[in-house]
Scaffold this motif. Structure first.
Motif, PDB file in Angstrom:
ATOM      1  N   VAL A  89     -12.669  -2.104  -4.407  1.00  0.00           N
ATOM      2  CA  VAL A  89     -12.261  -3.440  -3.964  1.00  0.00           C
ATOM      3  C   VAL A  89     -12.132  -3.465  -2.442  1.00  0.00           C
ATOM      4  O   VAL A  89     -12.539  -4.435  -1.783  1.00  0.00           O
ATOM      5  N   ALA A  90     -11.572  -2.393  -1.887  1.00  0.00           N
ATOM      6  CA  ALA A  90     -11.451  -2.299  -0.422  1.00  0.00           C
ATOM      7  C   ALA A  90     -12.830  -2.384   0.225  1.00  0.00           C
ATOM      8  O   ALA A  90     -13.011  -3.051   1.248  1.00  0.00           O
ATOM      9  N   TYR A 132      -5.652  -1.801  -0.595  1.00  0.00           N
ATOM     10  CA  TYR A 132      -6.419  -1.469  -1.794  1.00  0.00           C
ATOM     11  C   TYR A 132      -6.781   0.012  -1.831  1.00  0.00           C
ATOM     12  O   TYR A 132      -6.781   0.646  -2.902  1.00  0.00           O
ATOM     13  N   SER A 133      -7.084   0.596  -0.673  1.00  0.00           N
ATOM     14  CA  SER A 133      -7.411   2.023  -0.621  1.00  0.00           C
ATOM     15  C   SER A 133      -6.227   2.869  -1.070  1.00  0.00           C
ATOM     16  O   SER A 133      -6.370   3.781  -1.893  1.00  0.00           O
ATOM     17  N   LEU A 144       0.184  -2.377  -6.519  1.00  0.00           N
ATOM     18  CA  LEU A 144      -1.108  -3.053  -6.586  1.00  0.00           C
ATOM     19  C   LEU A 144      -0.955  -4.499  -7.063  1.00  0.00           C
ATOM     20  O   LEU A 144      -1.590  -5.410  -6.503  1.00  0.00           O
ATOM     21  N   CYS A 185      -3.828   2.003  -2.924  1.00  0.00           N
ATOM     22  CA  CYS A 185      -3.551   1.740  -4.345  1.00  0.00           C
ATOM     23  C   CYS A 185      -4.685   2.248  -5.234  1.00  0.00           C
ATOM     24  O   CYS A 185      -4.770   1.877  -6.416  1.00  0.00           O
ATOM     25  N   GLY A 231       0.811  -1.209   0.000  1.00  0.00           N
ATOM     26  CA  GLY A 231       0.000   0.000   0.000  1.00  0.00           C
ATOM     27  C   GLY A 231       0.844   1.259   0.000  1.00  0.00           C
ATOM     28  O   GLY A 231       0.591   2.191  -0.768  1.00  0.00           O
ATOM     29  N   ARG A 257      -2.152  -7.683  -4.939  1.00  0.00           N
ATOM     30  CA  ARG A 257      -3.143  -8.653  -5.425  1.00  0.00           C
ATOM     31  C   ARG A 257      -2.587 -10.080  -5.338  1.00  0.00           C
ATOM     32  O   ARG A 257      -3.315 -11.024  -5.003  1.00  0.00           O
ATOM     33  N   HIS A 295      -2.800 -11.166  -1.834  1.00  0.00           N
ATOM     34  CA  HIS A 295      -4.209 -11.447  -1.536  1.00  0.00           C
ATOM     35  C   HIS A 295      -4.591 -12.832  -2.062  1.00  0.00           C
ATOM     36  O   HIS A 295      -5.257 -13.614  -1.377  1.00  0.00           O
ATOM     37  N   ARG A 322      -7.851   1.603  -5.251  1.00  0.00           N
ATOM     38  CA  ARG A 322      -8.893   0.627  -5.601  1.00  0.00           C
ATOM     39  C   ARG A 322      -9.859   0.536  -4.420  1.00  0.00           C
ATOM     40  O   ARG A 322     -10.024  -0.498  -3.789  1.00  0.00           O
ATOM     41  N   LEU A 368      -5.843  -5.552   4.090  1.00  0.00           N
ATOM     42  CA  LEU A 368      -6.271  -5.567   2.683  1.00  0.00           C
ATOM     43  C   LEU A 368      -7.052  -4.296   2.340  1.00  0.00           C
ATOM     44  O   LEU A 368      -6.847  -3.697   1.275  1.00  0.00           O
TER      45      LEU A 368
END
Length: 353
Positions: free
Chosen positions: A192-193, A184-185, A155, A187, A150, A159, A162, A189, A180
């Protein structure tokens, strides 16, 4: 009949001093260990290495380590952790490479050390090396690695981690889910978060804060404010779905309001920002910190009220979370930012670097 301390007495005593940061009391315990002839017993030596490392006295840790006639994995992990804690990553890594054997704690110490020193790339490099050796990380490993992804906006690697968590069924743990959400935040996304957050069966304040900050800082600020409202409603509700302890755990804290005020600054919501700032102290008894004042100053400046922004910066109180010197620099930087003196601001920033 008098009590005479032995080698079993000192490790818990010294560990308690380490946890509490009582350096002088811990040193007295060391003196008593010497007086009672148990200072060269392995568990006592290990506790002393850890104690001095926790107090930032890594030279004393090194002295105990060097004088040991026998070392075990705990000894090595403790001395490596000591150097990592004070930012001496070069020495820590050298000792790490010299270790006769390592466990997952050894790897975590170095991965976390690089992460805390602002070098997430080295953390990820070590993790890759760890994976190539066929080692399996712990929850601590995975949280550190996701945090590193992050912070460095990796990203693709995030992933991949993950995916490995899903394959090994580690993904359903709260600490992992929170990491996670944060990864994702950061990055960008946030959607997704939010999926991860919605699928998390058990949440706590840290998890909610991660998602609120994700929306407020990296996504749609309105979504963050709506989630904040939902959290407060949950904390204050009496519908019986959650216990009193669970509701109290979801009361907003300082971190929550950093996200909320940043959201207001991003959208220019002056009235709402003022209301949230008042809520902090009046409703939740939270004392505003430097970060909250800085958010409010940015909010005022963003809607064109530069003088009000400057007044907030200049009137910030001195408290334990910011030194007087830091406050003076912040006021000067704030003046440069809000009055448009970019050149002076850049000179000050360069001086810090």
């Amino acid at each position: 009949m008098g009590f005479k301390p032995n080698s079993f007495t000192f490790p818990p005593l010294v560990s308690s001093c380490a946890k509490a940061g009582f350096s002088k009391l811990g040193q007295k315990c060391h003196g008593q260990a010497i007086k009672n002839g148990v200072d060269f017993v392995l568990p006592v030596e290990n506790s002393l290495i850890h104690f001095y490392a926790c107090c930032g006295l890594v030279d004393f840790s090194r002295k105990v380590f060097v004088e040991m006639s026998l070392r075990d994995l705990v000894s090595w992990n403790s001395i490596v952790d000591g150097y990592a804690k004070v930012g001496e990553l070069g020495i820590a890594h050298k000792l790490f490479d010299e270790m006769p054997q390592r466990n997952v704690i050894s790897w975590n110490v170095m991965i976390t050390g690089y992460l805390n020193s602002g070098n997430p790339g080295c953390s990820l490099k070590l993790f890759r090396r760890m994976m190539k050796m066929g080692l399996r990380g712990s929850d601590t490993t995975m949280v550190s690695v996701l945090t590193a992804c992050g912070r460095s906006s990796r990203l693709k690697e995030g992933r991949s981690v993950h995916g490995s968590l899903i394959r090994t069924s580690l993904c359903s743990r709260l600490i992992i889910d929170t990491a996670l959400i944060d990864m994702y935040s950061k990055c960008r996304r946030v959607g997704v978060a939010n999926l991860v957050f919605d699928r998390t069966s058990v949440t706590n304040l840290i998890c909610w804060n991660a998602m609120i900050l994700g929306h407020c800082l990296h996504g749609n600020p309105e979504d963050g404010l709506n989630l904040y409202t939902k959290m407060v409603d949950t904390a204050c509700s009496r519908d019986g779905e959650k216990s009193l302890d669970e509701r109290q755990e979801l009361r907003p804290d300082e971190v929550t309001f950093v996200g909320v005020l940043c959201a207001c600054a991003r959208r220019g919501l002056l009235v709402e920002g003022r209301n949230y700032f008042s809520q902090m102290s009046e409703l939740f008894s939270i004392k505003p910190s430097f970060a909250h004042y800085w958010c409010m100053a940015n909010l005022f400046a963003g809607v064109g009220q530069v003088q009000e922004a400057l007044e907030i910066i200049r009137s910030m109180p001195v408290n334990e979370d910011v030194s007087l010197e830091s406050l003076l620099w912040a006021r000067l930087l704030g003046s440069c930012r809000f009055e448009g003196n970019v050149n002076l601001g850049e000179e000050i920033a360069d001086a810090f670097n």
